[in-house]
Design a protein around this motif. Structure first.
Motif, short mmCIF file in Angstrom:
data_model
loop_
_atom_site.label_atom_id
_atom_site.label_comp_id
_atom_site.label_asym_id
_atom_site.label_seq_id
_atom_site.Cartn_x
_atom_site.Cartn_y
_atom_site.Cartn_z
N GLU A 124 75.32 19.35 -11.92
CA GLU A 124 75.00 18.38 -10.87
C GLU A 124 74.63 19.10 -9.58
O GLU A 124 73.65 18.74 -8.91
N LYS B 232 79.52 20.10 -16.05
CA LYS B 232 78.95 18.90 -15.42
C LYS B 232 78.86 19.07 -13.91
O LYS B 232 77.85 18.72 -13.29
N GLN C 14 63.33 16.53 -13.72
CA GLN C 14 63.35 15.17 -14.27
C GLN C 14 63.93 15.13 -15.68
O GLN C 14 64.68 14.22 -16.02
N ARG D 120 67.74 15.80 -15.35
CA ARG D 120 68.39 14.66 -14.69
C ARG D 120 68.53 13.51 -15.68
O ARG D 120 69.59 12.89 -15.81
N HIS D 121 67.46 13.21 -16.40
CA HIS D 121 67.51 12.14 -17.40
C HIS D 121 68.55 12.45 -18.46
O HIS D 121 69.33 11.58 -18.87
N THR E 102 71.23 14.43 -18.28
CA THR E 102 72.62 14.40 -17.81
C THR E 102 73.06 12.97 -17.49
O THR E 102 74.25 12.66 -17.61
N THR E 103 72.13 12.12 -17.12
CA THR E 103 72.45 10.73 -16.81
C THR E 103 72.64 9.90 -18.08
O THR E 103 73.44 8.97 -18.11
N ASN E 104 71.90 10.25 -19.12
CA ASN E 104 71.94 9.53 -20.39
C ASN E 104 72.64 10.41 -21.41
O ASN E 104 72.00 11.19 -22.11
N SER F 177 64.39 13.63 -23.59
CA SER F 177 64.35 13.74 -22.13
C SER F 177 63.15 14.56 -21.67
O SER F 177 62.48 14.21 -20.70
#
Length: 137
Positions: A113, A109, A47, A50-51, A53-55, A63
């Motif tokens: 992912e 990246k 989590q 993921r947070h 890499t998304t933000n 994060s």
């Protein structure tokens, strides 16, 4: 705990689910508890990353703090919570962390992912198992 059980009963431990089911049939649950905490830790990591890499501008500390609130904090005692809070301040800066993973941003990246998707899939499978009647002690 998990490794001890796997070494004690390798033929009944071909998967983590089989290992826990086998252990629970003996009326013990130390490896089951170990798997529960391992899964919580993996979920926390998944989590947080993921947070992050998304933000794309959030620092790792932000994060990881947010992930801690959702995953581990509800299960920690009042003694452990401030220790974890302090540890979140020790996370590296975003730019330093990602530069160490790979100087090639596009490659990093893509690999991140792929790795995160695999981790999230495993956490989902383990959480489903741990929530099932087969994993109750």
């Amino acid at each position: 705990k998990i490794r001890d059980r796997q070494l004690a009963s390798p033929s009944a431990s071909t998967t983590l689910q089989a290992l826990v089911t086998s252990e629970l049939s003996t009326k013990k649950h130390s490896a089951a508890e170990g798997l529960l905490w391992l899964t919580r830790g993996l979920d926390f990591t998944a989590q947080a990353l993921r947070h992050n890499t998304t933000n794309g501008t959030d620092e790792l500390s932000s994060s990881f703090r947010a992930a801690y609130e959702r995953t581990l904090k509800p299960h920690h005692s009042f003694v452990v919570k401030p220790i974890f809070s302090a540890a979140m301040s020790a996370t590296p800066y975003r730019k330093d962390f990602y530069a160490k993973l790979s100087p090639d941003e596009e490659r990093r990246k893509a690999q991140m992912e792929e790795w995160l998707a695999a981790l999230e899939k495993r956490v989902t499978v383990l959480n489903a198992f741990l929530g099932s009647p087969r994993a109750k002690w």
